[in-house]
Enzyme design. Sequence first.
Site, PDB file in Angstrom:
ATOM      1  CD  GLN A 122      -1.188   7.113  -2.337  1.00 37.28           C
ATOM      2  OE1 GLN A 122      -1.503   5.974  -2.671  1.00 37.28           O
ATOM      3  NE2 GLN A 122      -1.825   8.177  -2.775  1.00 37.28           N
ATOM      4  CG  HIS A 224      -0.025   1.493  -4.216  1.00 32.77           C
ATOM      5  ND1 HIS A 224      -1.362   1.168  -4.143  1.00 32.77           N
ATOM      6  CD2 HIS A 224       0.008   2.752  -4.713  1.00 32.77           C
ATOM      7  CE1 HIS A 224      -2.102   2.185  -4.577  1.00 32.77           C
ATOM      8  NE2 HIS A 224      -1.291   3.164  -4.930  1.00 32.77           N
ATOM      9  CG  ASN A 269      -2.048   0.493  -7.388  1.00 38.04           C
ATOM     10  OD1 ASN A 269      -3.249   0.227  -7.372  1.00 38.04           O
ATOM     11  ND2 ASN A 269      -1.595   1.735  -7.559  1.00 38.04           N
ATOM     12  CD  GLU A 270      -4.040   3.133 -10.437  1.00 37.58           C
ATOM     13  OE1 GLU A 270      -3.349   4.126 -10.725  1.00 37.58           O
ATOM     14  OE2 GLU A 270      -5.212   3.232 -10.012  1.00 37.58           O
ATOM     15  CE1 TYR A 401      -8.806   5.621  -8.871  1.00 41.77           C
ATOM     16  CE2 TYR A 401      -9.884   7.310  -7.553  1.00 41.77           C
ATOM     17  CZ  TYR A 401      -8.973   6.281  -7.667  1.00 41.77           C
ATOM     18  OH  TYR A 401      -8.235   5.923  -6.575  1.00 41.77           O
ATOM     19  CD  GLU A 481      -6.564   2.890  -6.062  1.00 43.30           C
ATOM     20  OE1 GLU A 481      -6.625   4.058  -6.506  1.00 43.30           O
ATOM     21  OE2 GLU A 481      -5.505   2.284  -5.876  1.00 43.30           O
ATOM     22  CD1 TRP A 531      -7.813   7.408  -3.501  1.00 39.33           C
ATOM     23  CD2 TRP A 531      -6.927   5.410  -3.027  1.00 39.33           C
ATOM     24  NE1 TRP A 531      -6.515   7.603  -3.109  1.00 39.33           N
ATOM     25  CE2 TRP A 531      -5.952   6.402  -2.804  1.00 39.33           C
ATOM     26  CE3 TRP A 531      -6.597   4.072  -2.780  1.00 39.33           C
ATOM     27  CZ2 TRP A 531      -4.665   6.097  -2.365  1.00 39.33           C
ATOM     28  CZ3 TRP A 531      -5.324   3.773  -2.342  1.00 39.33           C
ATOM     29  CH2 TRP A 531      -4.370   4.784  -2.135  1.00 39.33           C
ATOM     30  CD1 TRP A 539      -0.221   8.957  -5.920  1.00 40.07           C
ATOM     31  CD2 TRP A 539       1.787   8.420  -5.085  1.00 40.07           C
ATOM     32  NE1 TRP A 539      -0.298   7.680  -5.418  1.00 40.07           N
ATOM     33  CE2 TRP A 539       0.914   7.326  -4.905  1.00 40.07           C
ATOM     34  CE3 TRP A 539       3.106   8.292  -4.622  1.00 40.07           C
ATOM     35  CZ2 TRP A 539       1.313   6.133  -4.291  1.00 40.07           C
ATOM     36  CZ3 TRP A 539       3.507   7.106  -4.011  1.00 40.07           C
ATOM     37  CH2 TRP A 539       2.622   6.056  -3.858  1.00 40.07           C
ATOM     38  CG  PHE A 547      -8.648  11.031  -3.963  1.00 41.60           C
ATOM     39  CD1 PHE A 547      -9.599  10.621  -4.886  1.00 41.60           C
ATOM     40  CD2 PHE A 547      -7.542  11.717  -4.413  1.00 41.60           C
ATOM     41  CE1 PHE A 547      -9.446  10.905  -6.238  1.00 41.60           C
ATOM     42  CE2 PHE A 547      -7.383  12.007  -5.770  1.00 41.60           C
ATOM     43  CZ  PHE A 547      -8.342  11.595  -6.688  1.00 41.60           C
TER      44      PHE A 547
HETATM   45  C1  NOJ Z   1      -4.783   5.506  -7.993  1.00 43.01           C
HETATM   46  C2  NOJ Z   1      -3.576   5.196  -7.164  1.00 43.01           C
HETATM   47  O1  NOJ Z   1      -3.469   3.821  -6.977  1.00 43.01           O
HETATM   48  C3  NOJ Z   1      -3.584   5.924  -5.838  1.00 43.01           C
HETATM   49  O2  NOJ Z   1      -2.330   5.758  -5.263  1.00 43.01           O
HETATM   50  C4  NOJ Z   1      -3.966   7.361  -6.044  1.00 43.01           C
HETATM   51  O3  NOJ Z   1      -3.857   8.104  -4.879  1.00 43.01           O
HETATM   52  C5  NOJ Z   1      -5.384   7.413  -6.572  1.00 43.01           C
HETATM   53  N1  NOJ Z   1      -5.420   6.755  -7.844  1.00 43.01           N
HETATM   54  C6  NOJ Z   1      -5.943   8.822  -6.756  1.00 43.01           C
HETATM   55  O4  NOJ Z   1      -5.222   9.478  -7.731  1.00 43.01           O
END
Ligand code: NOJ
Length: 578
Positions: A122, A224, A269-270, A401, A481, A531, A539, A547
């Site tokens: 990113q 990530h 990550n996630e 979030y 985040e 974040w 993405w 953000f």
């Molecule tokens: C979580 C992700 O880890 C990140 O890559 C993404 O940009 C943010 N959320 C915002 O959507």
Amino acid sequence: MSLSILFALLFAVSPVVVSQHASVPSSTVASTSQTSSGASSFTTSVELSVEDLWDLYVGPVSTFSINTTVEPTPIPSSSLVPPPALYYPPFPKGQQVPLQPKNESWKFPKGFWYGVAGAAYQIEGAVKAEGRGPSIWDVLTHRVVNYVSTNDTGDIADNNYYQYKEDIARIAALGLKTYSFSLSWSRILPFGSGSINEQALLHYDDVIDTCLQYGIIPQVTLFHWDLPLFLQNTYNGWLSDKIISDFTDYARIVFNRWHSKVHYWFTVNEPIVFCGFYPLPANYFKNTTIPPKQQPYVCGHNVLLSHASAYHLAKSINSSLSVSFKTNGGFKIPRTDSQADAEAVQRAWDFNEGWFANPTFINGDYPTHLKDYVSGFLPAFTDKQKAQINGTCDIFAHDAYTSDFIMAPDAGIDACIANTTNPLYPGCYNTTKVYANGYWTIGAAGDPGTPWLNQATDWVPSFLHYMQDTWKPRGGIAITEFGISEPYEELRTNLASILIDPIRSNYYKSYLEAILIAIGEGVNVVGTLAWSIYDNLEWSQGYSVKFGIQYVNLTTQERYFKASAFEYANMFNVYLEK
Ligand code: NOJ
């Protein structure tokens, strides 16, 4: 051989032999060609260099004029003057220090870490520089039509690969303490495994050393989302258990190199999100026969085993490291007090946070509702695997979030479970941001490009209690985040209006106040990461959704603090225990 035939060959590859030419990594793949009947009975071998991978799968990429590492320019003191206060503007002279009526009973404990996060694809740009191999995201952005709504790519992004010194200096100038970034796996291992790219290691050596030089705590994520393309195209990436040993080998390289300098590590990550990328768009990657709805869970299985393997490896190298993965999701609020909605809420926990958190924090195994589904096609974890997975997160690192109201599907949960074509299957719960009266959303909406995101900070204390009570993390909870996309920020054209971001400023203030409340009530929250460090490639939304707590002019690559950066940092000036 025409390019299209070569593509057909390369998408049908089976086991890889990676050659070990250190300077010019190349790889030999055994390829399978199609007979006229569609059977795959012929194989051949194609030697590929990293350059070939780019040429075949991605094509030309853009570069930026700043293409060597730059020393930071001094940060103008004028750019560090905080904005006028958002909430109680003083009269008549204006106020240069945000007015913060302090609640004396709140505090962030000493040792609380606070900072910003970003991720390699990113922000780095320089995608072909110094030996980096392509990742699946280079293909998704360059080749897959409409995968990114704006046709943006990460080719240049924030040019962080060359401007990281300035980026770290700016974090320090704000008074933040932590910088969380991810490593690009395909920089370090251009084919995902095999030959190591020493230039990438030298680059990250300097990123880490620069953090330490500025008194910033570096936190490192291994993965990530930017999976080395070669691993996807040879064995389907996370859909194969072959990834466990490749991920572990990659982890060995980075833990060995930086364990004495980096204390906080995140393996992946996630996974809820990146496993949800499967099935990847057809015809751009290796095909698979795994049914589409099962693919995310096959991925998740291999993620859990890969993470556990990397965790134990890290501890064997340095037992003092903090190692976890990052999960994501919001608080789940029953939309009504019906029994069906209560059950839907439990299903939502099981199919989201519980998918990864129950195995690692509770018992090495999947939560009940998820297990009912995956036991139809996944092998059960053996007792040995359960023991290996259980206990492998030192903190509960959660990207939290927003929050959602949850309700049963219209046709009911049982009807959904019985109907595999129901769009809500297999989770079989529904979500909304709107209160049951049908009028009010849970809180202010983010940008239309992020319909999943509304401010919901009122629910944060309950959520933190829920995490602590349910998963009982021994090292506490970190919000790794959080942030919001300021609505329509991409439409603003003049700098002054871009830099004032009241929705985001309010979000950070309210969120951190909610954390302070929870801390006061006994929840062990150990850190936060906003974040994001600055606007970046969101993405599949490209650069249209913002953000950042900093704005980046993508034409010049100049960075500017937004008002929210001061709001965020100021909360720690006020509430950090001295
Ligand atoms: C979580 C992700 O880890 C990140 O890559 C993404 O940009 C943010 N959320 C915002 O959507």
